[in-house]
Motif scaffolding. Structure first.
Motif, short mmCIF file in Angstrom:
data_model
loop_
_atom_site.label_atom_id
_atom_site.label_comp_id
_atom_site.label_asym_id
_atom_site.label_seq_id
_atom_site.Cartn_x
_atom_site.Cartn_y
_atom_site.Cartn_z
N ILE A 1 0.86 -1.19 0.00
CA ILE A 1 0.00 0.00 0.00
C ILE A 1 0.89 1.23 0.00
N VAL A 2 0.62 2.16 -0.91
CA VAL A 2 1.33 3.44 -0.93
C VAL A 2 0.35 4.51 -0.47
N LEU A 3 0.74 5.23 0.58
CA LEU A 3 -0.12 6.29 1.10
C LEU A 3 0.09 7.56 0.29
N VAL A 4 -1.00 8.19 -0.08
CA VAL A 4 -0.95 9.37 -0.96
C VAL A 4 -1.70 10.52 -0.30
N LEU B 1 -8.34 14.69 -6.76
CA LEU B 1 -7.14 13.86 -6.74
C LEU B 1 -7.33 12.62 -7.62
N GLN B 2 -8.52 12.04 -7.59
CA GLN B 2 -8.78 10.85 -8.38
C GLN B 2 -8.76 11.17 -9.88
N LYS C 1 6.44 14.71 -6.15
CA LYS C 1 7.63 13.88 -6.37
C LYS C 1 7.80 12.79 -5.30
N PRO C 2 7.60 13.09 -4.00
CA PRO C 2 7.72 12.01 -3.02
C PRO C 2 6.75 10.86 -3.26
N THR C 3 5.51 11.18 -3.69
CA THR C 3 4.52 10.13 -3.96
C THR C 3 4.96 9.26 -5.12
N LEU D 1 -0.64 -4.37 -5.29
CA LEU D 1 -0.19 -3.01 -5.05
C LEU D 1 -1.36 -2.06 -5.29
N GLU D 2 -1.56 -1.18 -4.29
CA GLU D 2 -2.60 -0.17 -4.45
C GLU D 2 -2.17 1.08 -3.70
N ALA D 3 -2.73 2.21 -4.13
CA ALA D 3 -2.50 3.49 -3.47
C ALA D 3 -3.80 3.89 -2.77
#
Length: 671
Positions: A519-522, A559-560, A527-529, A544-546
């Motif tokens: 999981i990637v937190l957004v 954002l979406q 750039k960090p994301t 894998l999901e954000a």
């Protein structure tokens, strides 16, 4: 660390030392004496004062008649204790001292009791020595009067900095003042004795005053007088503090360690006894009157001298009398006495950290106390000792009369248990020894330790009986609290060790997870994301999901849309947060994944940008720290921080790179 801070640290502490240079810090006897014996030697500067102060409660005649008798009793105990500890340093040269002797021969409870007593006593040694040094220095520097507490705290800080530079280097700094004190006191004693024999010794400045008993002590019965004498004896036994320091510091001596330590111990005992009795003898000959409440007990023409009278210490009055035509001698004695009393605290700065490191190694104190600092000194122990002593100085306003009441209880607890432990040590050896010569040697050693145990226990009972309500009870309470605290720490470490241990038949610990759910937190697309997404994809997880938390639904929709327009090849999930929370929705989402697939590993990638200035962190949201703190307690979840260095952090990054390069060059030179 910025360059300026690093330069300041190197200026104060000196260059870092490699671990393989530890042998260079070992001490020859000429440096070990001022380092480890300064406490015991300096106690002759205030032990006579305490004897005379206590006896003065019943009037000047009692002080004159009984002070030398009390002094001889203290000397006898000191000689017995020194002889006993010479056995200790040969039998247990590892540096554990009383703690090791008690633990090995009497059990863990005795070892902890000794350790707690010694740690408390080391703190009191610093507080008493520094406060007494400032008090003595006031006679030579009147400007210090009324400022004892802040000056004492400043001196503790100074001693701390010197000890952080390393044992050997601090020893060189302290050697000259300690030897100067020995020469000054012995010289004053010799000259005073010569003048006494020639009938030319003048009377002290207080000799012309009348010393009257304190209210309630005018006519003491036999039992009350015995109790007063015992109280004076217990106060005079402050001269024995520091004797145990050498047995705790044997590893710091050059080889042969035990022999050098025993020789240093003997030298210390002989010097202390000689100086103590010389001061008491000259005090009687010069007719010194010394009172706890001089404004009330000292009379001139039948009237109290009042609060304006300045009562110098006994050594100060002796110097004025013996060197009545040589003022430079008075200045020298006052100066070196004040210096050694301040530097006497250095004994504790060497003993406390070493004992704390041994206790940390055994799991009774935090592990951090086991580590050496840049200069191969136990920096953490030094800092804790300094902080505790400074707190005591502030609480008691650097008043020696108040602090001394808490003193020496701990040291006689350790003396007693250590000597009892040594008796059992010799008994165990004699049970198997068959050589007649060796048996006689061990029997002699056992006899010495038996006498030492008896004397130490007797003094401990006297101290408890005469000083408990006057402050010693607080010291005992501190020891009890420390004892329970160390037991609690040991239980914690033992429980953690048991929980982390892998049984031989356990094959579950190394089993791979069924799947990895990444999981990637957004928070937004920056750039960090994108870097965190790239790292997560590179790890090739099973899933894998954000995810992002939409505090404002409109922001979540924007954002979406932006996510889809950029054609980012990872699914983005938007979590609702009606109560405007960030941490709770993420934790609940991850918990739901764990419930559905308990054998899966959940890998959380957390984008973070790195700032170079401390104040910049205040301006940014710390939600990442709170989230990591929550996720650490969730089983089957791993958090990976993906750093993105901003421009302000480049200076720090360059400094780290330079440090690595310097270390590499230094390692090459070392080879």
């Amino acid at each position: 660390m910025p360059d300026s801070s690093r330069a300041l640290k190197r200026l104060l502490l000196g260059r870092q030392m490699r671990s393989d240079r530890l042998h260079e810090t070992l001490l020859p006897k000429r440096l070990a004496l001022p380092i480890f014996a300064s406490d015991a030697l300096s106690s002759v500067a205030y032990a006579p004062d305490e004897i005379f102060l206590t006896l003065a409660l019943a009037g000047g005649a009692v002080a004159t008649t009984h002070s030398w008798q009390i002094g001889l009793a203290v000397v006898f105990v000191m000689l017995v204790v020194v002889a006993s500890y010479r056995q200790n340093v040969h039998a247990y040269p590892s540096g554990g001292g009383d703690y090791e002797v008690a633990t090995v021969n009497l059990g863990r409870w005795a070892g902890l009791a000794v350790a707690s007593a010694l740690l408390v006593d080391y703190v009191l040694t610093v507080a008493v020595s520094i406060s007494s040094g400032v008090q003595n220095a006031t006679a030579a520097i009147p400007a210090l009067d009324g400022h004892a507490m802040p000056v004492a705290v400043a001196l503790i800080i100074g001693l701390t900095m010197m000890n952080l530079r390393g044992v050997r280097e601090s020893g060189r700094m302290f050697a000259i003042p300690v030897y100067a004190f020995m020469i000054a006191i012995m010289g004053m004693a010799a000259y005073g004795l010569y003048r006494s024999l020639m009938g030319d010794l003048p009377r002290a400045e207080s000799a012309s005053l009348e010393l009257v008993p304190e209210h309630g002590y005018e006519s003491l019965g036999t039992l009350a007088m015995v109790f007063l004498l015992l109280r004076a004896f217990s106060s005079g036994c402050a001269a024995l503090t520091g004797v145990e320091a050498i047995s705790n510091g044997v590893p710091a001596f050059q080889k042969p360690k035990s022999k050098n330590a025993a020789t240093t111990l003997l030298l210390m005992g002989c010097l202390s006894v000689t100086m103590l009795m010389s001061i008491i003898y000259l005090s009687i000959k010069t007719n010194i009157h010394y009172a706890e409440r001089p404004a009330e007990q000292l009379l001139v023409n039948g009237e109290p001298v009042g609060s304006g009278y300045i009562q110098h210490t006994i050594i100060g009055q002796l110097a004025l009398a013996v060197f009545d035509h040589f003022h430079l001698g008075v200045i020298l004695v006052s100066t070196v006495t004040g210096l050694i009393l301040i530097l006497a605290a250095n004994t504790a700065f060497n003993g406390f950290p070493v004992l704390a490191s041994i206790l940390a190694k055994d799991g009774y104190l935090p592990r951090q106390l086991q580590s050496r600092g840049d200069r191969l000194a136990y920096s953490n122990g030094i800092m804790i000792l300094a902080g505790a002593a400074a707190v005591l100085v502030v609480i008691f306003d650097a008043e020696v009369t108040k602090l001394i009441q808490l003193y020496i209880v701990g040291v006689f607890v350790s003396f007693t248990l250590s000597q009892v432990g040594m008796i059992r040590h010799w008994n165990r050896i004699l049970a198997t020894e068959t050589d007649p010569r060796e048996r006689r040697t061990h029997q002699t050693s056992r006899a010495i330790n038996a006498v030492g145990a008896l004397m130490s226990f007797t003094v401990l009972l006297v101290v408890l009986a005469t000083k408990f309500v006057r402050g010693a009870g607080w010291a005992i309470l501190a020891m009890a609290i420390l004892y329970l605290l160390m037991q609690g720490i040991h239980k914690h470490y033992a429980a953690v060790s048991r929980e982390l241990e892998v049984p031989a038949a356990d094959h579950e610990a190394g089993r791979l997870p069924s799947r990895v759910h990444a999981i990637v937190l957004v928070s937004r697309i920056h750039k960090p994301t994108l870097r965190a997404l790239a790292y997560a994809r590179g790890a090739r997880p099973s899933t894998l999901e954000a995810i992002t938390v939409a505090i404002d639904p409109a922001d979540g929709e924007r954002l979406q849309q932006d996510w889809l327009q950029r054609e980012i090849p990872v699914e983005l999930k938007v979590l609702d947060s009606p109560y405007r929370e960030i941490t709770r929705p993420i934790v609940n989402y991850i918990a739901a994944i764990r419930r559905q697939s308990p054998h899966d590993l959940v890998m959380v990638y957390l984008p973070e940008y790195v700032l170079g200035r401390w104040w910049e962190n205040i301006l940014h949201n710390q939600s990442a720290l709170r989230l990591k703190a929550r996720l650490l307690f969730m089983p089957g979840v791993i958090v990976a921080s993906v750093p993105y260095q901003l421009n302000s952090s480049k200076e720090v990054a360059e400094m780290i790179r330079q440090d690595i390069q310097d270390d590499t060059i230094a390692a090459g030179k070392g080879r």
